[in-house]
Design an enzyme around this catalytic site. Structure first.
Site, short mmCIF file in Angstrom:
data_model
loop_
_atom_site.label_atom_id
_atom_site.label_comp_id
_atom_site.label_asym_id
_atom_site.label_seq_id
_atom_site.Cartn_x
_atom_site.Cartn_y
_atom_site.Cartn_z
N ALA A 201 -120.71 -53.39 7.31
CA ALA A 201 -120.66 -52.87 8.69
C ALA A 201 -119.67 -51.73 8.90
O ALA A 201 -119.91 -50.81 9.68
CB ALA A 201 -120.33 -54.01 9.65
N CYS A 322 -108.34 -46.20 -5.13
CA CYS A 322 -106.88 -46.28 -5.07
C CYS A 322 -106.49 -47.74 -5.13
O CYS A 322 -106.78 -48.49 -4.20
CB CYS A 322 -106.36 -45.69 -3.77
SG CYS A 322 -106.66 -43.94 -3.66
#
Ligand code: PLP
Length: 375
Positions: A201, A322
């Site tokens: 979502a 990351c």
């Protein structure tokens, strides 16, 4: 300072209408959907209608929609649960593209430690999976095949339908990670043809921590969470009602406004590509068909550019995941044949419906200034 956000592939801001729809489910309509009383029935009604809405938008049946905590969970569940279920038929090999999200790469590692053979499908220099190699590597021993729809670092669309079609001929289960395609293209799971399809979502202006795994009727995979009977007994745990309600609202809006938003994003993205490729030593990695653009600057460390952009209030990303703030070489760009040094020179810009051409001009000016200073 006005902040500029060019990291929509990481996450998008929550749609205000979605937030409004969610709020009552934290307050007045707080019931547990599994409780048989009035409070519970109200909450259950909201979960049911969210399931109906999402099913109809994906051209699935409501019983084929499973709510999860997001893309990572959907991918994990589909790949691990699918492979383990198929092992019972003597299939002990899993196949996935070399450019899948870490949700799948790590799941593959887990399966390897359980004795599965893991086979990767390479991509060409443009970042696209090679269908011929897929056909050579998928065989009768293959339990499950995963091929993402759109890549999160380059925006390159993959030949997922063709890969799925071949994998099915070989009797393997199939998973398409549609997390990065769903914000840009209408999805018809029947046309995709895969046994499983995942969406998340927060990539389409919905809340974080909620997603869907579509599992085609009749497809058997192992349970994810034991305990409750939620999600047809396969994924126990009290449903996150506000998030589910917010996701259904956001997805409906995303599909409704898709053409208009795609047009806006395309305009901003084209402007960026035009301006950025005019800079010395700039290259675009792969041909993007989504709002994502991966760009590389010869001899310039992406960390220097990200730092300069950040100082000016502009958010972009490295072309890589990351993990705990450290930038690792991107497995996606390495799979496309870039060297480790070149992956460290790559940045990801991902545009959203509210970005403007002025924002692009500002960002490119910062890039130019920084590159000129470093050179
Ligand atoms: N798959 C792809 C292609 C993604 O880009 C992401 C998120 O970046 C995920 C899966 C994971 O989704 P989530 O953040 O909802 O766990």
């Amino acid at each position: 300072m006005e902040k500029i956000y060019f990291d929509h592939a990481a996450t998008t801001p929550l749609d205000k209408g979605a937030l409004e729809k969610m709020l009552p489910y934290y307050t007045e309509i707080f019931g547990n959907p599994d409780s048989p009383h009035f409070f519970g029935r109200k909450a259950q009604g909201a979960v049911d209608s969210a399931r109906d809405k999402i099913a109809s938008l994906l051209n699935a049946k409501p019983s084929e929609i499973y709510f999860t905590s997001g893309g990572t969970e959907s991918d994990n569940w589909a790949f691990l649960g699918g492979a383990r279920a198929k092992k019972k038929d003597g299939r002990d090999k899993v196949v996935l593209t070399a450019i899948e999200h870490h949700a799948l790469l790590s799941a593959a590692q887990t399966l390897e430690s359980e004795g599965f053979e893991v086979c990767f499908l390479p991509v060409d220099k443009d970042g696209k999976v090679c269908l011929k190699t897929a056909q050579e590597r998928i065989d009768e021993r293959t339990a499950i095949v995963a091929c993402m729809a759109a890549n999160n670092e380059t925006g390159v669309i993959q030949p997922y339908r063709e890969v799925v079609e071949y994998a099915k001929k070989m009797g393997a289960l199939t998973l398409v990670d549609g997390v990065q395609l769903a914000p840009y293209q209408r999805i018809d799971v029947k046309e995709v043809g895969a046994d499983m399809f995942s969406i998340s979502a927060h990539k389409f202006y919905g809340p974080k921590g909620v997603g869907v795994l579509y599992i085609k009727s009749g497809v058997k995979i192992e349970k994810l969470i034991v305990g409750g009977e939620q999600e047809r007994g396969l994924r126990g745990g009290t449903s996150n009602v506000p998030n589910i309600v917010g996701m259904a609202y956001a997805y409906e809006k995303c599909v409704r406004d898709m053409d208009e938003n795609n047009e806006k994003i395309e305009r901003v993205k084209n402007k960026f590509v035009q301006a950025v490729t005019a800079l010395d030593g700039a290259h675009i990695n792969g041909e993007s068909k989504t709002g994502v653009v991966s760009v590389r600057f010869d001899g310039i460390q992406n960390t220097s550019l990200l730092y300069s952009l950040d100082l000016e209030g502009i958010a972009a990303a490295a072309g890589s995941a990351c993990a705990s703030q450290s930038i690792k070489p991107s497995h996606v760009l390495m799979a496309m044949g870039l060297s480790e040094k070149q992956t460290g020179e790559s940045l990801r810009f991902s545009f959203g419906k509210d970005n403007t051409e002025e924002e692009v001009e500002k960002a490119v000016a910062v890039l130019k200034k920084t590159i000129d200073r470093i050179r």
